[in-house]
Design a protein around this motif. Structure first.
Motif, mmCIF file in Angstrom:
data_model
loop_
_atom_site.group_PDB
_atom_site.id
_atom_site.type_symbol
_atom_site.label_atom_id
_atom_site.label_comp_id
_atom_site.label_asym_id
_atom_site.label_seq_id
_atom_site.Cartn_x
_atom_site.Cartn_y
_atom_site.Cartn_z
ATOM 1 N N ALA A 252 1.415 49.413 -0.175
ATOM 2 C CA ALA A 252 1.948 50.487 -1.005
ATOM 3 C C ALA A 252 2.809 51.453 -0.198
ATOM 4 O O ALA A 252 3.496 52.281 -0.760
ATOM 5 C CB ALA A 252 0.804 51.256 -1.665
ATOM 6 N N GLN A 253 2.765 51.370 1.125
ATOM 7 C CA GLN A 253 3.557 52.267 1.966
ATOM 8 C C GLN A 253 4.996 51.791 2.049
ATOM 9 O O GLN A 253 5.286 50.613 1.844
ATOM 10 C CB GLN A 253 2.966 52.333 3.374
ATOM 11 C CG GLN A 253 1.579 52.910 3.412
ATOM 12 C CD GLN A 253 1.011 52.878 4.818
ATOM 13 O OE1 GLN A 253 1.680 52.449 5.748
ATOM 14 N NE2 GLN A 253 -0.211 53.323 4.961
ATOM 15 N N LYS A 254 5.871 52.723 2.383
ATOM 16 C CA LYS A 254 7.279 52.382 2.599
ATOM 17 C C LYS A 254 7.555 52.598 4.084
ATOM 18 O O LYS A 254 7.812 53.715 4.508
ATOM 19 C CB LYS A 254 8.185 53.268 1.759
ATOM 20 C CG LYS A 254 8.024 53.055 0.272
ATOM 21 C CD LYS A 254 8.962 53.958 -0.495
ATOM 22 C CE LYS A 254 8.774 53.773 -1.976
ATOM 23 N NZ LYS A 254 9.630 54.704 -2.722
ATOM 24 N N PRO A 255 7.459 51.556 4.894
ATOM 25 C CA PRO A 255 7.558 51.733 6.339
ATOM 26 C C PRO A 255 8.924 52.216 6.813
ATOM 27 O O PRO A 255 9.031 52.860 7.838
ATOM 28 C CB PRO A 255 7.235 50.358 6.906
ATOM 29 C CG PRO A 255 7.494 49.413 5.806
ATOM 30 C CD PRO A 255 7.237 50.159 4.543
ATOM 31 N N PHE A 256 9.999 51.938 6.081
ATOM 32 C CA PHE A 256 11.336 52.351 6.511
ATOM 33 C C PHE A 256 11.923 53.431 5.608
ATOM 34 O O PHE A 256 13.140 53.587 5.546
ATOM 35 C CB PHE A 256 12.277 51.146 6.566
ATOM 36 C CG PHE A 256 11.924 50.194 7.656
ATOM 37 C CD1 PHE A 256 12.155 50.530 8.977
ATOM 38 C CD2 PHE A 256 11.341 48.981 7.379
ATOM 39 C CE1 PHE A 256 11.810 49.664 9.993
ATOM 40 C CE2 PHE A 256 10.999 48.104 8.383
ATOM 41 C CZ PHE A 256 11.235 48.451 9.698
ATOM 42 N N ALA A 257 11.055 54.181 4.931
ATOM 43 C CA ALA A 257 11.547 55.250 4.069
ATOM 44 C C ALA A 257 12.210 56.326 4.918
ATOM 45 O O ALA A 257 11.604 56.887 5.819
ATOM 46 C CB ALA A 257 10.398 55.847 3.267
ATOM 47 N N GLY A 258 13.470 56.600 4.659
ATOM 48 C CA GLY A 258 14.204 57.628 5.392
ATOM 49 C C GLY A 258 14.635 57.217 6.782
ATOM 50 O O GLY A 258 15.081 58.052 7.558
ATOM 51 N N ALA A 259 14.523 55.942 7.128
ATOM 52 C CA ALA A 259 14.852 55.503 8.486
ATOM 53 C C ALA A 259 16.340 55.662 8.777
ATOM 54 O O ALA A 259 16.721 56.105 9.849
ATOM 55 C CB ALA A 259 14.426 54.056 8.686
ATOM 56 N N GLY A 260 17.195 55.322 7.836
ATOM 57 C CA GLY A 260 18.631 55.453 8.054
ATOM 58 C C GLY A 260 19.049 56.904 8.196
ATOM 59 O O GLY A 260 19.806 57.264 9.094
ATOM 60 N N TYR A 261 18.559 57.747 7.315
ATOM 61 C CA TYR A 261 18.871 59.178 7.370
ATOM 62 C C TYR A 261 18.387 59.783 8.680
ATOM 63 O O TYR A 261 19.127 60.482 9.367
ATOM 64 C CB TYR A 261 18.203 59.874 6.183
ATOM 65 C CG TYR A 261 18.408 61.368 6.162
ATOM 66 C CD1 TYR A 261 19.543 61.913 5.583
ATOM 67 C CD2 TYR A 261 17.468 62.227 6.707
ATOM 68 C CE1 TYR A 261 19.738 63.275 5.556
ATOM 69 C CE2 TYR A 261 17.657 63.595 6.695
ATOM 70 C CZ TYR A 261 18.791 64.116 6.111
ATOM 71 O OH TYR A 261 18.982 65.469 6.092
ATOM 72 N N ASN A 262 17.142 59.494 9.036
ATOM 73 C CA ASN A 262 16.576 60.042 10.267
ATOM 74 C C ASN A 262 17.275 59.493 11.502
ATOM 75 O O ASN A 262 17.426 60.203 12.488
ATOM 76 C CB ASN A 262 15.081 59.757 10.352
ATOM 77 C CG ASN A 262 14.303 60.558 9.335
ATOM 78 O OD1 ASN A 262 14.751 61.603 8.891
ATOM 79 N ND2 ASN A 262 13.150 60.051 8.944
ATOM 80 N N ALA A 263 17.705 58.249 11.453
ATOM 81 C CA ALA A 263 18.381 57.662 12.611
ATOM 82 C C ALA A 263 19.687 58.391 12.878
ATOM 83 O O ALA A 263 19.995 58.727 14.025
ATOM 84 C CB ALA A 263 18.637 56.183 12.371
ATOM 85 N N ILE A 264 20.439 58.698 11.841
ATOM 86 C CA ILE A 264 21.724 59.370 12.025
ATOM 87 C C ILE A 264 21.520 60.802 12.503
ATOM 88 O O ILE A 264 22.082 61.224 13.519
ATOM 89 C CB ILE A 264 22.538 59.339 10.715
ATOM 90 C CG1 ILE A 264 22.949 57.896 10.402
ATOM 91 C CG2 ILE A 264 23.753 60.249 10.816
ATOM 92 C CD1 ILE A 264 23.518 57.704 9.030
ATOM 93 N N PHE A 265 20.730 61.577 11.793
ATOM 94 C CA PHE A 265 20.608 62.998 12.107
ATOM 95 C C PHE A 265 19.735 63.254 13.327
ATOM 96 O O PHE A 265 19.989 64.196 14.077
ATOM 97 C CB PHE A 265 20.115 63.770 10.882
ATOM 98 C CG PHE A 265 21.147 63.814 9.796
ATOM 99 C CD1 PHE A 265 22.246 64.637 9.916
ATOM 100 C CD2 PHE A 265 21.058 62.992 8.700
ATOM 101 C CE1 PHE A 265 23.233 64.667 8.940
ATOM 102 C CE2 PHE A 265 22.021 63.018 7.718
ATOM 103 C CZ PHE A 265 23.115 63.853 7.833
ATOM 104 N N ASN A 266 18.735 62.428 13.548
ATOM 105 C CA ASN A 266 17.925 62.575 14.763
ATOM 106 C C ASN A 266 18.758 62.240 15.990
ATOM 107 O O ASN A 266 18.656 62.919 17.010
ATOM 108 C CB ASN A 266 16.710 61.644 14.695
ATOM 109 C CG ASN A 266 15.419 62.381 14.909
ATOM 110 O OD1 ASN A 266 15.404 63.590 15.051
ATOM 111 N ND2 ASN A 266 14.336 61.638 14.933
ATOM 112 N N THR A 267 19.563 61.188 15.898
ATOM 113 C CA THR A 267 20.411 60.814 17.025
ATOM 114 C C THR A 267 21.407 61.923 17.323
ATOM 115 O O THR A 267 21.600 62.297 18.481
ATOM 116 C CB THR A 267 21.151 59.504 16.725
ATOM 117 O OG1 THR A 267 20.184 58.489 16.454
ATOM 118 C CG2 THR A 267 22.019 59.088 17.882
ATOM 119 N N PHE A 268 22.032 62.495 16.293
ATOM 120 C CA PHE A 268 22.973 63.590 16.498
ATOM 121 C C PHE A 268 22.282 64.782 17.141
ATOM 122 O O PHE A 268 22.808 65.384 18.077
ATOM 123 C CB PHE A 268 23.605 64.004 15.174
ATOM 124 C CG PHE A 268 24.497 65.202 15.313
ATOM 125 C CD1 PHE A 268 25.751 65.073 15.883
ATOM 126 C CD2 PHE A 268 24.077 66.445 14.898
ATOM 127 C CE1 PHE A 268 26.572 66.175 16.032
ATOM 128 C CE2 PHE A 268 24.886 67.559 15.047
ATOM 129 C CZ PHE A 268 26.141 67.421 15.612
#
Length: 92
Positions: free
Chosen positions: A32-48
């Motif tokens: 029931a979990q979403k393991p990659f929820a927000g992964a793309g968003y977090n990858a961009i803004f966390n990297t920046f």
């Protein structure tokens, strides 16, 4: 022997003490979990955010290197020109 254990007390969590009350645990099924929820968003803004906080540590050495390299290329080009050879001959 005061305080010494006389025999097997039981497995962890069942050591003969009073039973614990009022502890409730919840869990979510791994399906029931979403393991990659927000992964793309977090990858961009966390990297920046991380790169922008560390930019001084790699921009200054890279800038210094580029400046020194350009100066060395210009000096080398000058020394291989007619005026550069004349200057070297005058120094020696």
């Amino acid at each position: 022997m005061t305080g010494a254990h006389h025999g097997y007390m039981g497995w962890w969590g069942d050591m003969g003490g009073p039973k614990q009350k009022g502890i409730v645990t919840y869990s979510v099924s791994p399906y029931a979990q979403k393991p990659f929820a927000g992964a793309g968003y977090n990858a961009i803004f966390n990297t920046f955010r991380r790169v922008s906080s560390q930019i001084i540590f790699f921009a200054v050495p890279i800038g210094t290197y580029v400046y020194i390299l350009n100066q060395a290329k210009e000096r080398n080009a000058f020394l291989y020109s007619k005026a550069g050879r004349e200057e070297l001959e005058a120094l020696s």
